[in-house]
Design a protein around this motif. Structure first.
Motif, PDB file in Angstrom:
ATOM      1  N   TYR A 162      -7.321   5.111  16.078  1.00 44.73           N
ATOM      2  CA  TYR A 162      -8.401   4.284  15.552  1.00 44.73           C
ATOM      3  C   TYR A 162      -8.362   4.319  14.029  1.00 44.73           C
ATOM      4  CZ  TYR A 162     -10.820   8.797  15.176  1.00 44.73           C
ATOM      5  OH  TYR A 162     -11.154  10.096  14.885  1.00 44.73           O
ATOM      6  N   PHE A 163      -8.993   3.306  13.427  1.00 45.54           N
ATOM      7  CA  PHE A 163      -9.010   3.162  11.974  1.00 45.54           C
ATOM      8  C   PHE A 163     -10.412   3.410  11.445  1.00 45.54           C
ATOM      9  CE2 PHE A 163      -5.099   0.913  12.725  1.00 45.54           C
ATOM     10  CZ  PHE A 163      -4.358   1.146  11.579  1.00 45.54           C
ATOM     11  N   LEU A 164     -10.466   4.066  10.288  1.00 46.28           N
ATOM     12  CA  LEU A 164     -11.681   4.145   9.496  1.00 46.28           C
ATOM     13  C   LEU A 164     -11.435   3.274   8.270  1.00 46.28           C
ATOM     14  CD1 LEU A 164     -12.316   8.003   9.558  1.00 46.28           C
ATOM     15  CD2 LEU A 164     -13.399   6.271  10.984  1.00 46.28           C
ATOM     16  N   VAL A 165     -12.370   2.393   7.955  1.00 44.99           N
ATOM     17  CA  VAL A 165     -12.215   1.495   6.803  1.00 44.99           C
ATOM     18  C   VAL A 165     -13.329   1.765   5.799  1.00 44.99           C
ATOM     19  CG1 VAL A 165     -11.007  -0.319   8.054  1.00 44.99           C
ATOM     20  CG2 VAL A 165     -13.485  -0.354   7.973  1.00 44.99           C
ATOM     21  N   ALA A 166     -13.006   1.567   4.534  1.00 45.97           N
ATOM     22  CA  ALA A 166     -13.990   1.774   3.474  1.00 45.97           C
ATOM     23  C   ALA A 166     -15.059   0.694   3.553  1.00 45.97           C
ATOM     24  CB  ALA A 166     -13.311   1.738   2.112  1.00 45.97           C
ATOM     25  N   VAL A 167     -16.317   1.123   3.528  1.00 44.21           N
ATOM     26  CA  VAL A 167     -17.412   0.150   3.558  1.00 44.21           C
ATOM     27  C   VAL A 167     -18.017  -0.049   2.177  1.00 44.21           C
ATOM     28  CG1 VAL A 167     -17.976   0.463   5.986  1.00 44.21           C
ATOM     29  CG2 VAL A 167     -19.040   1.944   4.293  1.00 44.21           C
ATOM     30  N   PRO A 173       0.820  -1.208   0.000  1.00 36.80           N
ATOM     31  CA  PRO A 173       0.000   0.000   0.000  1.00 36.80           C
ATOM     32  C   PRO A 173       0.857   1.263   0.000  1.00 36.80           C
ATOM     33  CG  PRO A 173       0.044  -0.963   2.181  1.00 36.80           C
ATOM     34  CD  PRO A 173       0.753  -1.918   1.272  1.00 36.80           C
ATOM     35  N   GLU A 174       0.277   2.328  -0.524  1.00 36.16           N
ATOM     36  CA  GLU A 174       0.892   3.644  -0.456  1.00 36.16           C
ATOM     37  C   GLU A 174       0.345   4.317   0.803  1.00 36.16           C
ATOM     38  OE1 GLU A 174       0.008   5.849  -3.993  1.00 36.16           O
ATOM     39  OE2 GLU A 174       0.222   4.057  -5.221  1.00 36.16           O
ATOM     40  N   VAL A 175       1.211   4.837   1.646  1.00 32.42           N
ATOM     41  CA  VAL A 175       0.795   5.468   2.890  1.00 32.42           C
ATOM     42  C   VAL A 175       1.148   6.948   2.827  1.00 32.42           C
ATOM     43  CG1 VAL A 175       1.010   5.477   5.393  1.00 32.42           C
ATOM     44  CG2 VAL A 175       1.185   3.324   4.147  1.00 32.42           C
ATOM     45  N   ASN A 234     -17.535   6.003   1.439  1.00 33.13           N
ATOM     46  CA  ASN A 234     -18.071   5.980   2.797  1.00 33.13           C
ATOM     47  C   ASN A 234     -17.166   5.144   3.695  1.00 33.13           C
ATOM     48  OD1 ASN A 234     -20.435   7.499   2.151  1.00 33.13           O
ATOM     49  ND2 ASN A 234     -21.260   5.660   1.192  1.00 33.13           N
ATOM     50  N   PHE A 235     -16.905   5.660   4.893  1.00 34.84           N
ATOM     51  CA  PHE A 235     -16.021   4.994   5.847  1.00 34.84           C
ATOM     52  C   PHE A 235     -16.749   4.791   7.166  1.00 34.84           C
ATOM     53  CE2 PHE A 235     -13.151   6.732   2.802  1.00 34.84           C
ATOM     54  CZ  PHE A 235     -12.094   5.848   2.759  1.00 34.84           C
ATOM     55  N   ALA A 236     -16.321   3.796   7.919  1.00 34.48           N
ATOM     56  CA  ALA A 236     -16.860   3.525   9.253  1.00 34.48           C
ATOM     57  C   ALA A 236     -15.694   3.123  10.145  1.00 34.48           C
ATOM     58  CB  ALA A 236     -17.895   2.399   9.207  1.00 34.48           C
ATOM     59  N   ARG A 237     -15.853   3.351  11.442  1.00 36.09           N
ATOM     60  CA  ARG A 237     -14.798   2.946  12.371  1.00 36.09           C
ATOM     61  C   ARG A 237     -14.652   1.439  12.338  1.00 36.09           C
ATOM     62  NH1 ARG A 237     -13.753   6.320  17.673  1.00 36.09           N
ATOM     63  NH2 ARG A 237     -12.673   4.389  18.101  1.00 36.09           N
ATOM     64  N   ALA A 238     -13.402   0.990  12.342  1.00 37.53           N
ATOM     65  CA  ALA A 238     -13.128  -0.454  12.222  1.00 37.53           C
ATOM     66  C   ALA A 238     -13.696  -1.232  13.399  1.00 37.53           C
ATOM     67  CB  ALA A 238     -11.629  -0.694  12.102  1.00 37.53           C
ATOM     68  N   MET A 275      -4.295   1.430  -2.066  1.00 40.07           N
ATOM     69  CA  MET A 275      -3.802   0.306  -2.867  1.00 40.07           C
ATOM     70  C   MET A 275      -4.241   0.573  -4.297  1.00 40.07           C
ATOM     71  SD  MET A 275      -2.128  -2.598  -2.822  1.00 40.07           S
ATOM     72  CE  MET A 275      -2.177  -3.266  -1.181  1.00 40.07           C
ATOM     73  N   ASN A 276      -3.258   0.782  -5.184  1.00 39.25           N
ATOM     74  CA  ASN A 276      -3.531   1.090  -6.587  1.00 39.25           C
ATOM     75  C   ASN A 276      -4.476   2.271  -6.742  1.00 39.25           C
ATOM     76  OD1 ASN A 276      -1.907  -1.077  -7.458  1.00 39.25           O
ATOM     77  ND2 ASN A 276      -3.596  -2.470  -7.029  1.00 39.25           N
ATOM     78  N   GLY A 277      -4.295   3.283  -5.913  1.00 39.12           N
ATOM     79  CA  GLY A 277      -5.082   4.503  -5.999  1.00 39.12           C
ATOM     80  C   GLY A 277      -6.384   4.494  -5.210  1.00 39.12           C
ATOM     81  N   PHE A 278      -6.802   3.345  -4.697  1.00 43.57           N
ATOM     82  CA  PHE A 278      -8.061   3.241  -3.949  1.00 43.57           C
ATOM     83  C   PHE A 278      -7.785   3.436  -2.463  1.00 43.57           C
ATOM     84  CE2 PHE A 278     -11.125   0.547  -1.595  1.00 43.57           C
ATOM     85  CZ  PHE A 278     -12.269   1.266  -1.889  1.00 43.57           C
ATOM     86  N   LEU A 279      -8.403   4.456  -1.868  1.00 38.05           N
ATOM     87  CA  LEU A 279      -8.266   4.726  -0.436  1.00 38.05           C
ATOM     88  C   LEU A 279      -9.133   3.729   0.322  1.00 38.05           C
ATOM     89  CD1 LEU A 279      -7.217   6.561   1.855  1.00 38.05           C
ATOM     90  CD2 LEU A 279      -9.250   7.951   1.502  1.00 38.05           C
ATOM     91  N   TYR A 280      -8.488   2.822   1.073  1.00 35.79           N
ATOM     92  CA  TYR A 280      -9.255   1.772   1.743  1.00 35.79           C
ATOM     93  C   TYR A 280      -9.226   1.868   3.254  1.00 35.79           C
ATOM     94  CZ  TYR A 280      -4.853  -0.710   2.572  1.00 35.79           C
ATOM     95  OH  TYR A 280      -3.592  -1.054   2.976  1.00 35.79           O
ATOM     96  N   ALA A 281      -8.310   2.636   3.836  1.00 38.52           N
ATOM     97  CA  ALA A 281      -8.265   2.761   5.291  1.00 38.52           C
ATOM     98  C   ALA A 281      -7.604   4.078   5.674  1.00 38.52           C
ATOM     99  CB  ALA A 281      -7.506   1.600   5.910  1.00 38.52           C
ATOM    100  N   ILE A 282      -8.041   4.610   6.810  1.00 42.61           N
ATOM    101  CA  ILE A 282      -7.482   5.834   7.374  1.00 42.61           C
ATOM    102  C   ILE A 282      -7.210   5.580   8.848  1.00 42.61           C
ATOM    103  CG2 ILE A 282      -7.856   8.276   7.834  1.00 42.61           C
ATOM    104  CD1 ILE A 282      -9.927   8.255   5.546  1.00 42.61           C
ATOM    105  N   LYS A 283      -5.987   5.853   9.281  1.00 41.13           N
ATOM    106  CA  LYS A 283      -5.628   5.723  10.694  1.00 41.13           C
ATOM    107  C   LYS A 283      -5.539   7.129  11.272  1.00 41.13           C
ATOM    108  CE  LYS A 283      -2.044   4.120  13.850  1.00 41.13           C
ATOM    109  NZ  LYS A 283      -0.689   3.527  13.929  1.00 41.13           N
ATOM    110  N   ILE A 284      -6.289   7.367  12.329  1.00 45.76           N
ATOM    111  CA  ILE A 284      -6.297   8.674  12.976  1.00 45.76           C
ATOM    112  C   ILE A 284      -5.701   8.520  14.365  1.00 45.76           C
ATOM    113  CG2 ILE A 284      -7.728  10.567  13.809  1.00 45.76           C
ATOM    114  CD1 ILE A 284      -9.679   9.861  11.537  1.00 45.76           C
ATOM    115  N   THR A 285      -4.654   9.307  14.620  1.00 51.29           N
ATOM    116  CA  THR A 285      -3.999   9.296  15.921  1.00 51.29           C
ATOM    117  C   THR A 285      -4.280  10.631  16.597  1.00 51.29           C
ATOM    118  OG1 THR A 285      -2.257   7.902  15.001  1.00 51.29           O
ATOM    119  CG2 THR A 285      -1.815   8.937  17.126  1.00 51.29           C
ATOM    120  N   PRO A 286      -5.211  10.657  17.575  1.00 53.57           N
ATOM    121  CA  PRO A 286      -5.509  11.906  18.278  1.00 53.57           C
ATOM    122  C   PRO A 286      -4.374  12.262  19.247  1.00 53.57           C
ATOM    123  CG  PRO A 286      -6.852  10.125  19.148  1.00 53.57           C
ATOM    124  CD  PRO A 286      -6.064   9.559  18.013  1.00 53.57           C
TER     125      PRO A 286
END
Length: 95
Positions: free
Chosen positions: A64-69, A30-32, A74-78, A47-58
Motif C-alpha cells: 500500500y501507498f502513503l501519500v503526502a497530504v 523521482p529518487e527512490v 503528514n501522510f494518509a493511505r492512498a 522529487m527534488n528532496g520532497f518526500l511525496y509518497a511511501i510504498k510499504i510492502t508487508p
C-alpha cells in the motif's frame, strides 16, 4: 554610450541565463530509497528532496501507498484519501 549599452546587454543576458541554471538542478525523475524495517520493505519516493509518497510492502498481503497530504509531513493511505484531483500547492514567493 557604447560601454553602457554593452553593460546593459550583459546584465540582461546574465539575468536570462540564471533561471536556466537553477532549473538544471531540478530532476525530472523521482529518487527512490529502498530500506527494510523489520520484515517489511519501505520505498520512499522523493522529487527534488520532497518526500511525496511511501510504498510499504508487508510480509503478507498487498503493498500500500502513503501519500503526502500537506507540506507538514503528514501522510494518509492512498486508498483512503478522498477521491478526486489533488491540486499541487507550491510556494512561489516567501519572505
Amino acid at each position: 554610450m557604447t560601454t553602457q549599452l554593452r553593460l546593459a546587454l550583459g546584465t540582461l543576458l546574465l539575468a536570462l541565463c540564471l533561471p536556466l541554471s537553477a532549473q538544471d538542478n531540478l530532476t525530472a525523475e523521482p529518487e527512490v530509497t529502498i530500506r527494510e524495517d523489520g520484515d517489511r520493505i519501505i520505498e520512499e519516493y522523493r522529487m527534488n528532496g520532497f518526500l511525496y509518497a511511501i510504498k510499504i510492502t508487508p510480509p503478507s498481503g498487498a503493498p500500500y501507498f502513503l501519500v503526502a497530504v500537506d507540506e507538514e509531513g503528514n501522510f494518509a493511505r492512498a486508498d483512503q484519501v478522498q477521491q478526486g484531483l489533488r491540486i499541487p500547492s507550491w510556494k512561489v514567493f516567501e519572505w
